[in-house]
Design an enzyme around this catalytic site. Structure first.
Site, PDB file in Angstrom:
ATOM      1  N   GLU A  45      -0.640   1.133 -13.713  1.00  0.00           N
ATOM      2  CA  GLU A  45      -0.473   0.294 -12.718  1.00  0.00           C
ATOM      3  C   GLU A  45      -1.333  -1.273 -13.148  1.00  0.00           C
ATOM      4  OE1 GLU A  45      -1.483   1.769  -9.046  1.00  0.00           O
ATOM      5  OE2 GLU A  45       0.398   3.026  -8.883  1.00  0.00           O
ATOM      6  N   ASP A  69      -6.724  -4.181  -0.216  1.00  0.00           N
ATOM      7  CA  ASP A  69      -7.447  -3.809  -1.308  1.00  0.00           C
ATOM      8  C   ASP A  69      -9.178  -4.072  -0.837  1.00  0.00           C
ATOM      9  OD1 ASP A  69      -5.857  -3.319  -3.575  1.00  0.00           O
ATOM     10  OD2 ASP A  69      -5.367  -5.278  -3.396  1.00  0.00           O
TER      11      ASP A  69
END
Length: 265
Positions: A49, A60
């Site tokens: 990824e 995040d």
């Protein structure tokens, strides 16, 4: 089948679990991205990824936010990320690469342009954090026409209706976020994951990868008894933050090798 589907099917046939590490493109330096991708593969990664740097990575936590900030300071954008994939593909035609990021850079480039260039570069799938499955059937259809997979997030708060909707449109795998909150936060509740995975598999026919909170081989091994693949991101970024640039690839390879060994025990 796509490279992602082929890879995960081969793992399942061999009774193995997938290892999906995450790094942010351009972090800690643009010149290290492709070497780090190769180091991940050498360490035992099955799928990579690759994070697309973004100024407001709302899903995040602080670790990956810092990685995005560093990459943006180097001027790394979506076109650069696609170029990294092209460079990686000059010597690796087999390891799937998933771009993970947010809608804004894609829509600024233009969806059709992005899909065409991603396919040409050798991208295998895309996870757009802020594309809800109810609103991106057209995007998914165009991706699938080019042989690329659309990966979606599911969370502990996902309803059966949301899981069913994801099941209709997801290809490749789904990414189950095992914690409430942002990346790198909290600690895993294995019982909660064990309860959720069967709910997901009732509606979703593709493999299930689990991420958020996986920090070492032991945790990865525990999750692998429940899921088809494990995803590790923040812990790798932390490894890069504490390692001189000249040792970065070796450090990442060593860390991933340890996780791979734990998964294969």
């Amino acid at each position: 089948m796509s490279r992602i589907q082929t890879t995960l099917a081969a793992l399942a046939a061999n009774h193995k679990k997938g290892l999906i590490p995450f790094i942010t493109a351009g972090d800690p330096a643009p010149s290290l991205t492709v070497p780090l991708m190769h180091a991940l593969v050498e360490g035992g990664a099955d799928i990579i990824e690759l994070g697309v740097p973004f100024s407001d990575p709302m899903a995040d936590g602080p670790v990956i936010q810092r990685a995005s900030e560093r990459a943006l300071l180097h001027g790394v954008g979506l076109r650069d990320v696609l170029q990294f994939v092209r460079e990686f593909r000059t010597s690796n035609q087999t390891t799937p690469v998933v771009l993970m990021g947010y809608a804004n850079p894609i829509e600024r480039m233009g969806i059709d342009v992005f899909i065409a260039q991603a396919s040409e570069a050798g991208v295998d799938g895309v996870l757009v954090v802020d594309y809800p499955p109810e609103e991106c059937e057209e995007f998914a259809g165009k991706m699938h026409e080019q042989g690329m997979d659309t990966i979606f997030l599911l969370a502990p708060t996902s309803t059966d209706e949301r899981i069913e909707q994801v099941g209709k449109i997801a290809t490749g795998y789904v990414y189950y976020v095992s914690l409430k909150g942002v990346t790198g936060s909290g600690s895993l509740d294995l019982d909660a994951v064990a309860e959720m995975i069967p709910r997901i598999k009732k509606h979703v026919k593709v493999p299930v990868g689990v991420g958020f909170g996986i920090r070492d081989g032991a945790t990865a091994r525990a999750i692998s008894t429940l899921a088809d693949a494990v995803v590790i991101g923040s812990r790798i970024i932390q490894e890069l933050e504490s390692t001189p640039h000249e040792n970065a690839a070796a450090a990442v390879k060593s860390f991933i090798s340890g996780v791979r060994q734990a998964l294969d025990e």
